[in-house]
Every structure is written in C-alpha cells, then in structure tokens.
Design a protein around this motif. Sequence first.
Motif, PDB file in Angstrom:
ATOM      1  N   SER A 136     -17.237 -65.805   7.053  1.00 38.88           N
ATOM      2  CA  SER A 136     -17.226 -66.268   8.318  1.00 38.88           C
ATOM      3  C   SER A 136     -18.029 -65.559   9.678  1.00 38.88           C
ATOM      4  CB  SER A 136     -15.780 -66.694   9.073  1.00 38.88           C
ATOM      5  OG  SER A 136     -15.495 -65.152   9.449  1.00 38.88           O
ATOM      6  N   GLY A 137     -18.185 -64.522   8.819  1.00 30.27           N
ATOM      7  CA  GLY A 137     -19.249 -63.502   9.683  1.00 30.27           C
ATOM      8  C   GLY A 137     -18.387 -62.282  10.582  1.00 30.27           C
ATOM      9  N   ALA A 138     -17.182 -62.634  10.424  1.00 33.65           N
ATOM     10  CA  ALA A 138     -16.136 -61.565  11.098  1.00 33.65           C
ATOM     11  C   ALA A 138     -16.066 -60.384  10.204  1.00 33.65           C
ATOM     12  CB  ALA A 138     -14.816 -62.269  11.294  1.00 33.65           C
ATOM     13  N   ARG A 139     -15.641 -59.320  10.885  1.00 31.61           N
ATOM     14  CA  ARG A 139     -15.256 -58.240  10.162  1.00 31.61           C
ATOM     15  C   ARG A 139     -13.734 -58.036  10.137  1.00 31.61           C
ATOM     16  NH1 ARG A 139     -19.097 -56.239  13.300  1.00 31.61           N
ATOM     17  NH2 ARG A 139     -17.621 -55.083  14.879  1.00 31.61           N
ATOM     18  N   MET A 140     -13.156 -57.776   8.675  1.00 33.20           N
ATOM     19  CA  MET A 140     -11.839 -57.657   8.578  1.00 33.20           C
ATOM     20  C   MET A 140     -11.252 -56.072   8.688  1.00 33.20           C
ATOM     21  SD  MET A 140      -9.599 -58.801   5.564  1.00 33.20           S
ATOM     22  CE  MET A 140     -10.281 -58.066   4.422  1.00 33.20           C
ATOM     23  N   VAL A 141     -10.348 -56.234   9.547  1.00 36.72           N
ATOM     24  CA  VAL A 141      -9.668 -55.123   9.894  1.00 36.72           C
ATOM     25  C   VAL A 141      -8.283 -55.018   9.232  1.00 36.72           C
ATOM     26  CG1 VAL A 141      -8.799 -53.372  11.635  1.00 36.72           C
ATOM     27  CG2 VAL A 141     -10.674 -54.478  11.934  1.00 36.72           C
ATOM     28  N   GLU A 142      -7.920 -54.421   8.232  1.00 40.38           N
ATOM     29  CA  GLU A 142      -6.580 -54.511   7.275  1.00 40.38           C
ATOM     30  C   GLU A 142      -5.711 -53.586   8.042  1.00 40.38           C
ATOM     31  OE1 GLU A 142      -7.102 -54.596   3.119  1.00 40.38           O
ATOM     32  OE2 GLU A 142      -9.315 -54.054   3.607  1.00 40.38           O
ATOM     33  N   ILE A 143      -4.627 -53.769   8.150  1.00 43.11           N
ATOM     34  CA  ILE A 143      -3.573 -53.044   8.869  1.00 43.11           C
ATOM     35  C   ILE A 143      -2.233 -53.233   8.016  1.00 43.11           C
ATOM     36  CG2 ILE A 143      -4.326 -53.268  11.104  1.00 43.11           C
ATOM     37  CD1 ILE A 143      -2.148 -55.134  11.604  1.00 43.11           C
ATOM     38  N   GLY A 144      -1.424 -52.404   8.249  1.00 41.68           N
ATOM     39  CA  GLY A 144      -0.198 -52.181   7.535  1.00 41.68           C
ATOM     40  C   GLY A 144      -0.210 -51.933   6.172  1.00 41.68           C
ATOM     41  N   THR A 145       0.896 -52.277   5.165  1.00 48.69           N
ATOM     42  CA  THR A 145       0.767 -51.729   3.559  1.00 48.69           C
ATOM     43  C   THR A 145       1.156 -53.313   3.126  1.00 48.69           C
ATOM     44  OG1 THR A 145       3.210 -51.394   3.908  1.00 48.69           O
ATOM     45  CG2 THR A 145       1.743 -49.649   3.971  1.00 48.69           C
ATOM     46  N   THR A 146       1.159 -53.392   2.019  1.00 50.60           N
ATOM     47  CA  THR A 146       1.728 -54.445   1.317  1.00 50.60           C
ATOM     48  C   THR A 146       2.935 -55.087   1.586  1.00 50.60           C
ATOM     49  OG1 THR A 146       0.319 -53.831  -0.520  1.00 50.60           O
ATOM     50  CG2 THR A 146       1.721 -55.847  -1.072  1.00 50.60           C
ATOM     51  N   ASN A 147       3.851 -54.295   1.812  1.00 61.35           N
ATOM     52  CA  ASN A 147       5.068 -54.572   2.139  1.00 61.35           C
ATOM     53  C   ASN A 147       5.681 -54.574   3.591  1.00 61.35           C
ATOM     54  OD1 ASN A 147       5.003 -51.971   1.242  1.00 61.35           O
ATOM     55  ND2 ASN A 147       7.329 -51.929   1.119  1.00 61.35           N
ATOM     56  N   LYS A 148       5.053 -53.807   4.230  1.00 62.22           N
ATOM     57  CA  LYS A 148       5.422 -53.586   5.696  1.00 62.22           C
ATOM     58  C   LYS A 148       4.305 -53.333   6.560  1.00 62.22           C
ATOM     59  CE  LYS A 148      10.064 -51.984   5.750  1.00 62.22           C
ATOM     60  NZ  LYS A 148      11.035 -51.603   6.856  1.00 62.22           N
ATOM     61  N   THR A 149       4.524 -54.188   7.709  1.00 61.74           N
ATOM     62  CA  THR A 149       3.578 -54.094   8.962  1.00 61.74           C
ATOM     63  C   THR A 149       4.336 -54.153  10.047  1.00 61.74           C
ATOM     64  OG1 THR A 149       1.710 -55.348   7.437  1.00 61.74           O
ATOM     65  CG2 THR A 149       1.385 -55.089   9.730  1.00 61.74           C
TER      66      THR A 149
ATOM     67  N   ASN B  35       2.508 -69.299  -0.225  1.00 59.08           N
ATOM     68  CA  ASN B  35       2.895 -69.591  -1.776  1.00 59.08           C
ATOM     69  C   ASN B  35       3.521 -68.448  -2.676  1.00 59.08           C
ATOM     70  OD1 ASN B  35       0.790 -67.825  -1.659  1.00 59.08           O
ATOM     71  ND2 ASN B  35      -0.571 -69.173  -2.849  1.00 59.08           N
ATOM     72  N   PHE B  36       4.025 -67.510  -1.917  1.00 58.64           N
ATOM     73  CA  PHE B  36       4.727 -66.426  -2.367  1.00 58.64           C
ATOM     74  C   PHE B  36       5.921 -65.764  -1.440  1.00 58.64           C
ATOM     75  CE2 PHE B  36       3.264 -62.443  -0.680  1.00 58.64           C
ATOM     76  CZ  PHE B  36       2.056 -62.779   0.128  1.00 58.64           C
ATOM     77  N   LYS B  37       6.921 -65.132  -2.061  1.00 62.38           N
ATOM     78  CA  LYS B  37       7.896 -64.645  -1.532  1.00 62.38           C
ATOM     79  C   LYS B  37       8.059 -62.887  -1.542  1.00 62.38           C
ATOM     80  CE  LYS B  37      11.036 -67.047   0.851  1.00 62.38           C
ATOM     81  NZ  LYS B  37       9.860 -67.552   1.636  1.00 62.38           N
ATOM     82  N   MET B  38       8.023 -62.142  -0.794  1.00 64.77           N
ATOM     83  CA  MET B  38       8.228 -60.793  -1.061  1.00 64.77           C
ATOM     84  C   MET B  38       9.751 -60.538  -0.875  1.00 64.77           C
ATOM     85  SD  MET B  38       5.121 -58.406  -0.116  1.00 64.77           S
ATOM     86  CE  MET B  38       5.097 -58.767   1.599  1.00 64.77           C
ATOM     87  N   LEU B  39      10.375 -59.613  -1.695  1.00 65.59           N
ATOM     88  CA  LEU B  39      11.825 -59.421  -1.455  1.00 65.59           C
ATOM     89  C   LEU B  39      11.893 -57.839  -1.287  1.00 65.59           C
ATOM     90  CD1 LEU B  39      13.334 -61.322  -4.275  1.00 65.59           C
ATOM     91  CD2 LEU B  39      13.222 -61.943  -1.972  1.00 65.59           C
ATOM     92  N   GLY B  40      12.888 -57.283  -0.902  1.00 71.13           N
ATOM     93  CA  GLY B  40      13.324 -56.076  -0.725  1.00 71.13           C
ATOM     94  C   GLY B  40      12.735 -55.472   0.799  1.00 71.13           C
ATOM     95  N   PHE B  41      12.212 -54.226   0.618  1.00 74.09           N
ATOM     96  CA  PHE B  41      11.822 -53.459   1.755  1.00 74.09           C
ATOM     97  C   PHE B  41      10.550 -54.080   2.486  1.00 74.09           C
ATOM     98  CE2 PHE B  41      10.491 -49.219   3.590  1.00 74.09           C
ATOM     99  CZ  PHE B  41      11.650 -49.185   4.513  1.00 74.09           C
ATOM    100  N   THR B  42      10.778 -55.010   3.242  1.00 72.29           N
ATOM    101  CA  THR B  42       9.464 -55.815   3.626  1.00 72.29           C
ATOM    102  C   THR B  42       9.578 -56.027   5.254  1.00 72.29           C
ATOM    103  OG1 THR B  42      10.474 -57.915   3.355  1.00 72.29           O
ATOM    104  CG2 THR B  42       9.258 -57.008   1.442  1.00 72.29           C
ATOM    105  N   GLN B  43       8.498 -56.138   5.618  1.00 74.75           N
ATOM    106  CA  GLN B  43       8.648 -56.305   7.221  1.00 74.75           C
ATOM    107  C   GLN B  43       7.279 -56.975   7.722  1.00 74.75           C
ATOM    108  OE1 GLN B  43       9.999 -53.227  10.169  1.00 74.75           O
ATOM    109  NE2 GLN B  43       8.773 -54.231  11.547  1.00 74.75           N
ATOM    110  N   GLU B  44       7.505 -58.060   8.351  1.00 74.48           N
ATOM    111  CA  GLU B  44       6.319 -58.722   8.882  1.00 74.48           C
ATOM    112  C   GLU B  44       6.403 -58.780  10.395  1.00 74.48           C
ATOM    113  OE1 GLU B  44       4.390 -62.596   6.696  1.00 74.48           O
ATOM    114  OE2 GLU B  44       6.217 -62.906   8.170  1.00 74.48           O
ATOM    115  N   VAL B  45       5.423 -58.715  11.188  1.00 76.08           N
ATOM    116  CA  VAL B  45       5.737 -58.945  12.780  1.00 76.08           C
ATOM    117  C   VAL B  45       5.896 -60.363  13.084  1.00 76.08           C
ATOM    118  CG1 VAL B  45       4.865 -58.276  15.017  1.00 76.08           C
ATOM    119  CG2 VAL B  45       4.268 -56.901  12.977  1.00 76.08           C
ATOM    120  N   PRO B  46       6.822 -60.957  13.772  1.00 71.04           N
ATOM    121  CA  PRO B  46       7.041 -62.158  14.005  1.00 71.04           C
ATOM    122  C   PRO B  46       5.817 -62.780  14.975  1.00 71.04           C
ATOM    123  CG  PRO B  46       9.082 -60.850  14.770  1.00 71.04           C
ATOM    124  CD  PRO B  46       7.901 -59.838  14.412  1.00 71.04           C
ATOM    125  N   LEU B  47       5.622 -63.795  14.874  1.00 77.21           N
ATOM    126  CA  LEU B  47       4.499 -64.413  15.730  1.00 77.21           C
ATOM    127  C   LEU B  47       4.521 -64.031  17.075  1.00 77.21           C
ATOM    128  CD1 LEU B  47       1.868 -65.956  15.800  1.00 77.21           C
ATOM    129  CD2 LEU B  47       3.313 -68.214  16.040  1.00 77.21           C
TER     130      LEU B  47
END
Length: 497
Positions: A198-211, A234-246
């Motif tokens: 898309s022409g944007a630069r992706m800035v990755e943050i956090g880790t696979t399981n926690k952000t 299309n996938f589920k992560m279990l265990g020690f995980t965290q997403e930031v709510p919208l």
Amino acid sequence: MAALNKQQILRQIPPVNQILEDDTVNQFIQKYGRNLVLFNIRQIIEAYKKDLEYTAYKPLSREQISEYIIDCLKKAMIPNQFKSLQKVINATGIILHTNLGRAPLPHHVLNAVYETSSGYSNLEFNLESGARGSRYWHIESVLKEITGAESAMVVNNNAAAVFLCLNTLANDREVIVSRGQQVEIGGSFRIPDIIVRSGARMVEIGTTNKTHLRDYENAITDSTAILLKVHTSNFKMLGFTQEVPLKAIADLGKKHNLWVMEDLGSGSLIDLTRLGLPYEPTVQDSIHMGADLVTFSGDKLLGGPQAGIIVGKKALIDKVKANPLARMLRVDKMTLTALEVVLHLYLYGSDVVTDIPVLKMIAKRKEQLEEEAVDLRNHIINAVPEGYDIDIVDDEGEVGGGSLPGVVLEGKAVAVKPISKNVNTLQRLLRKMTPPVIGRIRKDRILFNVRTLNKEDYAFIARSLKQVLKDEWYETCGDGNGGSCGPRKNNISKATY
Ligand SMILES: *Cc1c(COP(=O)(O)O)cnc(C)c1O
C-alpha cells in the motif's frame, strides 16, 4: 475377459479420427464447427484416462469406449450443460467454505440481480436531479443506518478494502500494528505484505503473545498515520496473552490526532451470542468504540456477496473514494444489488436468522439436525440397494471462512460405508455427479453433514449414491439418466467462438 493392465486398457481407446467419422459427431461439427467438437472429444478422453487411474474399470471394448465418448459428447454439446463453474452440494458441514464459494445468497437476491443487470439501471445516475450519481449511494445510507457510521463505501473484497484505506491514508507514512495481529488469511492475504504494497511503512510493536498500550504510544512519531488493529479472525491464542482493546487504541488515536483503523475480517452485523456462539465483535461495536475506519467482508458472517465494505468517518471515506485506485477495485452492479438486498434484510427482514442462509445454518439446533439426518438417511435408504451400512453419526462442523476459529458446531451426518469400493473412489465419483456432491471421509465411510444441506439436496444425494454404487457405473460411467460423465474443467461453450 481377463483383467487387462493399464496399457492394454489405454490401447482400447479409439483414435480421435475414428470418432470424428461418426454421424452424430459430424452433425455437431456442422452445427458448432470442428474445433469445438475436437476440443470436447479430447477433454472427454483425458477425463476417461484420469478415471482409469482412480477407478477399477471393467475392461471395455473399443466400440463400447467409442459409444461412451459419443454419449458424453452429446451431453457436453448442450450449451451451458457442463459449465466449469457450477452448483455443488456442500455436505461438508463447513458453512463459509472458502473453496465452495463462501456465503450462499438468499434466493430472492437473485431476482433483484436479474432485474438490475439484464437491462439498464440507475447505477451511477441520480434519479432526482437527472445528473450523474455515485454507485456507492445505493448502499451508503443502509450501511450507515445499520452500523451507526458516518459514511460507507464498498470495493471488490476485504483485502482490497484494507489495501485501499492504507494506500489512501498512509502512503509514505507509518502504520503501527501489533506483532500478534500480523495475520495471514487463506491463500495470499498477509497483513505485512498488504501494508508494504500500500506504500505504507509498517511499524511492528509488542510481541507475538503480548502487546500493551504503551507499545503503541512509544511507537508514535511524526510520520505515524494510522494505528491499525486486525481482528485475529482465523486463529486463537491461549495462555499468557494480551491485546489492547479497540477502545483504548481509539482513545490513544484521539489524543495524538491519529486515525484508528480496524480490519474486522468476518464483520458480523448481529450479536452471535444470539445463536449460541461466543461473542464476536460486531461492526457496530467497532464504530461505537471509536474506530475511524472499519473494513470487513461481504461474504463471511454477513452472508452476502463477495465484497469489501468500508465504514467510518465521512472525511476519511471521501478521501478513499477519491483515490484513483478505487476505480480499479470497484464493484459492479450485480454485487451492489445483491449487497443492498442482503443489507435490507438486516433492516427490514422479518428475522435475519431465518432470512440469511449463513445465519440460518449456524443457528440450526440439535433437534433440527437430528430430524434432518433422519430425513436424509431415509432418502438414501430408499434409493440405494440393500446391504449398505447407513448410519447417523455425530459430526462436527465449523463456521469456516476464517471466522470463529476453535468454535465447534456440534452436528449430525449420515455415514455411508461402501461394500466393495474404496471410500476414496466413492468420494471421487460423487464429485462427478451433476450437481457434484462434496462429502467428507471419516475412516472407511463417507459422511454427509446435514448442517450445510437444504431439504432439496437430499434427493440429489440419494440419487447420486444410487448411481455410483451400481457396479454398472464402473463400466459405462453413468446410466445415461444423470450427467455423470463428460469434461468438467475448462469446458468452453459455443459462445466462446
Ligand atoms: C477474511 C479476512 C480478510 C480478507 O477478506 P476477503 O474478503 O477474503 O478479501 C482480511 N482480513 C481479515 C482479518 C479477514 O478475516
């Protein structure tokens, strides 16, 4: 006749020249031209050879094979009889089956599509003013009404929607996205690739399981354009995980004057807990939580045609509409009609859960599935010769299409065990029926899961089974009553010439 080896059987296939001498074949040549007839004969012979690889055919004489080929040709030469893209019966229990066309449309949608597409329509014509209009008008107000968004537009699919939004708003700028949300959706849609293209630069943050929220905040620079949240549909992560709510991301976006975009993927417009499913975020929720743009598919949980829907702030959607790339990704009148009719069901329908096939299939309850399985079994028992094991078994289904991962839909299937044939052969032969029947194999049985079937499908399944379980089938590829033979793939109709 003693069993022949493969080479001997192949040698029995008559040369094409000999088939071309036949009277019927000649009539076809006069009517349709030699090229088309030749093309079809070659396809039939190829298909026959393929069949030999999979099926224990009884040896046929050269005359019999010739007869068979001409028989298939008669069917193939009926225009549109053997379209490559055709109806199939989905007995897999997977509702949004990506390979089988995802969401089936409500029947009456097609009448509307016929009406606006077989003649002229006001696709881009304002009937009030008589001036040029916008194709997006037709779905804008209904989408606003349903989702509570300020504005809406629609493109070819959700992948296009995500791409177009990023290209419009973040070209040459930064998009912040959590490492836990860099999803890949069946086939070729990968969030990192779409962002880069898309022409944007992706800035990755956090880790696979926690952000954390602070990961977003720390990544913000003068070049940041968008905080992107991707629904891990299309996938589920279990265990020690965290997403930031919208909601928290949206508040952060407001504080820093940044746009917040959510790729919802499946895009449900109703609360699925109503159907006994786990909570899945709705488009309305995302708008309510403060997303500036939300994108989702038309043919996943929404249950409409393939489309990518964008809803959100008017100022942003106006920019998206004005992007020259929007023209390349735009939808045609057939899609727009189908989408408008389906969306109207959400607004005016008596009950979306009965009006929309996808929701109706999700909502089937245990008792109903049991009744349906009994009905299907009876159809099959009445059709096939005696002596077959035909049972009702528990069979799990799924919503599919990358929606609701890990959600198992308890289900019922009718299981048929072939006596002398290999179950893989049976499955393959069923795929050659008209319409093809797509079942799943469990151990030595073939299963027909009733969740994704209509009542009208039962008779077809029974008839198809009857046909493939007959020994004669192996000799002649069909009894002449059902179109079980003939070329399947890349067949061309007369119109091509
Ligand atoms: C399905 C999905 C897409 C792609 O949508 P299409 O309509 O298939 O193009 C993109 N993002 C997410 C999160 C999805 O689930």
